[in-house]
Design an enzyme around this catalytic site. Structure first.
Site, PDB file in Angstrom:
ATOM      1  N   LEU A 214      70.121  48.484  66.489  1.00 21.67           N
ATOM      2  CA  LEU A 214      71.439  47.895  66.246  1.00 21.67           C
ATOM      3  C   LEU A 214      71.351  46.396  66.015  1.00 21.67           C
ATOM      4  O   LEU A 214      72.151  45.825  65.280  1.00 21.67           O
ATOM      5  CB  LEU A 214      72.363  48.192  67.435  1.00 21.67           C
ATOM      6  CG  LEU A 214      72.957  49.600  67.497  1.00 21.67           C
ATOM      7  CD1 LEU A 214      73.794  49.762  68.756  1.00 21.67           C
ATOM      8  CD2 LEU A 214      73.802  49.883  66.265  1.00 21.67           C
ATOM      9  N   CYS A 215      70.373  45.749  66.649  1.00 24.90           N
ATOM     10  CA  CYS A 215      70.251  44.306  66.468  1.00 24.90           C
ATOM     11  C   CYS A 215      69.919  43.969  65.017  1.00 24.90           C
ATOM     12  O   CYS A 215      70.374  42.956  64.477  1.00 24.90           O
ATOM     13  CB  CYS A 215      69.185  43.743  67.408  1.00 24.90           C
ATOM     14  SG  CYS A 215      67.537  44.471  67.207  1.00 24.90           S
TER      15      CYS A 215
END
Length: 448
Positions: A214-215
């Site tokens: 997700l980062c």
């Protein structure tokens, strides 16, 4: 020395009452080296094929080939079901469609095309989801052939056909022939529900798509696929433009495409298109026409063998054929064994390793990543309901359990039931095996 006879033009097949099926009848009326004891070459047995009803699921790259092959193999009663409409991108490999058909129903156009070219064949189109049809609809068919691009749809039809089987009604067993392609690779398999290995038994062969951190999606995307995933996972959750995401709704895909395109432009990333967006969201792998033709031929060959008993089919022994055309042409068959702990066709609970310190939410999230489960919206029951996705009232009532630890909700060795709306009425039975010591108050609460 006599001179060779020069023949101009095509050589016509021998004339008969119905010359189209002359060579086909030679196979159906004469036993061969592999025909079994059940082979029947009588006129009555041969004519039975005219009344067999075959359902083709999917009218895309594989489905177009399957429909054509079945019609030319002597099957007269065919139904086809597909919810999609024709897109310009389909025209390079889905040969039953033309540019003038863009926007029309795939099932309806494919049916009309094949009926026009193969006289005497009746094809009934159904422009809808397979989940829209009830058990009575599927009970009318003798053979079902799948040309799907979705693992979820395969699992749904597989579980539906297994649930249809009634030991007191031999006609309730519907052979399922499934084909699939991935670039230069493909597979065909035959499933006799409750007798042989089913698609759920083989689920671990379909590894879930690797997740992107997700980062990466939220901070510095590097690929056009990252922008699509950002729109799919983050933007959709933040803006919630529609109540639920329907991967087959063009309006929903268009919304994701526009968001992904704006994201790509922000980071100077090229390559975001509507087709890419659709492919990433639906996990579609680009298809190759030649692979589709080979796998469709294999599927229809199996349908013909099941219908005529002229040769043994894949289903009862070696039930899985794998083809690869990456570096030449190579194929092999093997037997995929039936699993006693299969949640669809088995009768034993499957062991599942659980960290008792995981919250219920973390456990539910892990079910999507497990190769043997791949559940997206599961509901969980133990001795009482732990969490239900629907209806909304029950979801709200059980939502507080999501933050509780698994060690508080179930005990080591307990059996839990897991259901998922995408798989119909299938109840996955798991036996909990704690993977480590539970660090907390050992309280197995009663959940109302």
């Amino acid at each position: 020395m006599s001179q060779p006879v020069m023949v101009s033009g095509p050589i016509s097949p021998p004339k008969s009452k119905n010359s189209r099926w002359t060579y086909l009848d030679n196979v159906r009326r004469h036993p061969g080296p592999f025909t079994g004891e059940t082979f029947n070459s009588s006129e009555e047995a041969v004519s039975l094929m005219d009344n067999l009803k075959v359902l083709v699921i999917g009218a895309g790259g594989l489905g177009c080939e399957i429909l054509k092959n079945l019609a030319l193999s002597g099957f007269k009663q065919i139904h086809v079901i597909d919810m999609d409409t024709i897109d310009v991108s389909n025209l390079n490999r889905q040969f039953l469609f033309r540019a003038s058909d863009v926007g029309s129903s795939k099932a309806e156009v494919a049916a009309r095309f094949v009926e026009k070219r193969v006289r005497g064949v009746s094809i009934t189109p159904h422009n809808c989801k397979i989940q829209d049809k009830d058990d009575d609809f599927y009970m009318q068919f003798n053979i079902i052939v799948c040309g799907l691009d979705s693992v979820e749809a395969r699992r749904w039809i597989n579980s539906t056909l297994v649930n249809l089987v009634d030991d007191e009604n031999e006609d309730s067993l519907k052979p399922l022939i499934d084909g699939g392609t991935e670039g230069f690779k493909g597979q065909s398999r035959v499933v006799f529900p409750t007798i042989t290995s089913c698609i759920e038994c083989q689920l671990d062969m379909h590894a879930p798509r690797a997740a992107v951190p997700l980062c990466t999606l939220a901070t510095i995307p590097r690929q056009p696929e990252h922008c699509v995933e950002w729109a799919h996972i983050i933007a959709w959750e933040q803006e919630n433009p529609f109540p639920t995401l329907d991967n087959d709704d063009p309006e929903h895909i268009t919304w994701l495409y526009k968001k992904a395109l704006a994201r790509a432009q922000e980071f100077n990333i090229q390559g975001v298109t509507y087709s890419l967006t659709q492919g990433v969201v639906k996990n579609i792998i680009p298809a190759i026409a030649s692979t589709n033709a080979i796998i469709a031929a294999s599927c229809c060959n199996e349908a013909f063998k099941i219908a005529t008993q002229t040769n043994p089919s894949l289903g009862m022994a070696e039930n899985y054929m794998y083809y690869t055309g990456n570096d030449g042409i190579y194929s092999y068959t093997f037997e995929h064994l039936k699993k006693d702990d299969c949640p669809v066709c088995g009768n034993l609970a499957r062991d599942i390793e659980v960290d008792p310190n995981f919250t219920l939410q973390e456990f539910i999230d892990s079910l999507a990543e497990r190769a043997e489960a791949q559940l997206k919206k599961p509901s969980i029951r133990a001795d009482r309901t732990l969490y239900m996705q629907s209806p909304p009232s029950l979801e709200e009532q059980t939502r507080p359990n999501l933050v509780k630890k698994m060690g508080e909700l179930v005990g080591n060795g307990d059996e839990i039931g897991v259901t998922d709306p995408s798989l119909g009425a299938v109840n996955f039975k798991y036996k909990v095996k704690f993977s480590r010591e539970f660090r907390g108050a050992v309280v197995k609460e009663n959940i109302d």
